[in-house]
Design a protein around this motif. Structure first.
Motif, short mmCIF file in Angstrom:
data_model
loop_
_atom_site.label_atom_id
_atom_site.label_comp_id
_atom_site.label_asym_id
_atom_site.label_seq_id
_atom_site.Cartn_x
_atom_site.Cartn_y
_atom_site.Cartn_z
N ASP A 147 65.95 64.99 28.34
CA ASP A 147 64.92 64.51 27.15
C ASP A 147 65.43 63.22 26.47
O ASP A 147 64.58 62.46 25.86
N LYS A 148 67.00 62.92 26.48
CA LYS A 148 67.37 61.91 25.84
C LYS A 148 68.33 61.05 26.67
O LYS A 148 69.44 60.95 26.24
N VAL A 149 67.80 60.51 27.79
CA VAL A 149 68.57 59.87 28.60
C VAL A 149 68.44 58.21 28.04
O VAL A 149 67.41 57.86 27.64
N VAL A 150 69.50 57.63 28.34
CA VAL A 150 69.33 56.22 27.81
C VAL A 150 69.36 55.19 29.19
O VAL A 150 70.19 55.50 30.19
N PHE A 151 68.14 54.47 29.37
CA PHE A 151 68.25 53.68 30.49
C PHE A 151 68.68 52.04 30.02
O PHE A 151 68.30 51.70 28.92
N ALA A 152 69.82 51.67 30.71
CA ALA A 152 70.28 50.16 30.30
C ALA A 152 70.00 49.17 31.24
O ALA A 152 70.23 49.39 32.75
N TRP A 153 69.72 48.14 31.16
CA TRP A 153 70.00 46.64 31.94
C TRP A 153 71.12 45.92 31.23
O TRP A 153 71.24 45.85 29.93
N ALA A 154 71.99 45.46 32.12
CA ALA A 154 73.33 44.70 31.69
C ALA A 154 73.29 43.43 32.75
O ALA A 154 73.13 43.62 33.84
N TRP A 155 73.71 42.40 32.02
CA TRP A 155 73.69 41.14 32.84
C TRP A 155 74.74 40.12 32.45
O TRP A 155 74.94 40.00 31.35
N ASN A 156 75.31 39.81 33.71
CA ASN A 156 76.43 38.51 33.37
C ASN A 156 75.63 37.34 34.31
O ASN A 156 75.40 37.50 35.34
N ASN A 157 75.65 36.12 33.27
CA ASN A 157 74.80 35.08 33.82
C ASN A 157 75.77 34.22 34.65
O ASN A 157 76.97 34.13 34.37
N LEU A 187 79.81 48.17 35.04
CA LEU A 187 80.80 47.33 34.80
C LEU A 187 80.25 46.57 33.36
O LEU A 187 79.24 45.98 33.40
N VAL A 188 81.38 46.52 32.60
CA VAL A 188 81.32 45.61 31.44
C VAL A 188 82.31 44.57 31.34
O VAL A 188 83.41 44.72 31.40
N ALA A 194 89.34 41.87 26.01
CA ALA A 194 89.83 43.16 26.48
C ALA A 194 89.10 43.63 27.84
O ALA A 194 89.51 44.44 28.74
N THR A 195 88.05 42.88 28.23
CA THR A 195 87.29 43.22 29.50
C THR A 195 87.46 42.19 30.48
O THR A 195 87.78 41.00 30.14
N PRO A 196 86.92 42.48 31.75
CA PRO A 196 87.22 41.68 32.88
C PRO A 196 86.49 40.36 32.67
O PRO A 196 85.47 40.26 31.90
#
Length: 248
Positions: A147-157, A187-188, A194-196
């Protein structure tokens, strides 16, 4: 005059960068069907902006961590949902998009669909105008209920400053009771030093693909717990949907 100024301001914001419009993301001013704002929160007129760059973190993952009190959408595992983006978008030549779900409040995300290389453009492009701002996302049939799911969109331009964009929507999913699902961990990249680091593509749309192909595989369940998966690393392509379940 005040109303006109507000409209001009909103259009200017809408014309910069990209944000997801549907399902309704947290605190967007560009969706008329959003749930009521949580107490103490306000609409974000800069919702299209990145949450970080390779050099710095500007906002937390999801942009906002306080969810809506009720889901913005109600989905069923095994169905196909429409995800669309604000039409006044600056797409920076496309790039790599991930669509993911979290069952632990936004701490851990498992990818269900990739649009690598040509997100928003459909092919190599130097344009800032998107030709594809709507995607049909197949929800894996083995997704757990929640009931409390988080849907995400992530983008590297692809073009421009090395940025990381992310929006999140609060959804409910009618799925498999007690089930679990295995897929790539999101992937972040370009989100603080500290991230790729994914450099500017300069016409090479294979840039960064090795990072996506080597994402760790994880298994999540409806309680929010996750574990490393023994599945082979995901090799994502443009339009790749991950349907591998680990149902119980």
């Amino acid at each position: 005059m005040h109303i006109q100024s507000v409209l001009v301001s909103l259009f200017a914001v809408a014309s910069a960068h990209v944000s997801m419009r549907s399902p309704c993301v947290r605190y967007t001013p560009f969706c008329e069907t959003c749930p009521e704002l949580p107490a103490g929160q306000s609409l974000d007129e800069n919702i299209n902006a990145p949450i970080g760059t390779h050099d710095s973190i500007k906002q937390p993952l999801c942009k906002y961590t306080t969810p809506y009190g009720t889901p913005a959408a109600h989905w069923t595992a095994g169905s196909t949902v429409t995800v669309d983006f604000h039409p006044h978008a600056a797409v920076h030549g496309g790039g790599h998009c991930q669509f993911a779900l979290s069952y632990d409040g936004g701490n851990t995300f498992v990818v269900i669909h990739d649009e690598l290389r040509y997100c928003f453009t459909g092919g190599p492009s130097s344009s800032n105008t998107g030709s594809k701002l709507e995607y049909q996302i197949a929800l894996p049939s083995d997704l757990p209920s929640g009931d409390k799911v988080v849907f995400a969109w992530a983008w590297n331009n692809a073009i421009g400053n090395r940025e990381f964009y992310m929006n999140c929507a609060d959804v409910s999913i009618q799925g498999k009771a007690g089930g679990s699902f295995s897929g790539p961990q999101m992937l972040v990249a370009n989100y603080g030093p500290a991230t790729p680091f994914i450099p500017e593509f300069n016409g090479n749309y294979e840039t960064g693909i090795d990072l996506y192909n080597n994402r760790k595989m994880i298994t999540i369940n409806g309680s929010g717990a996750y574990s490393n998966s023994t599945a082979a690393p995901a090799t994502g392509g443009s339009g790749a949907t991950y349907s591998g379940g680990a149902g119980t």
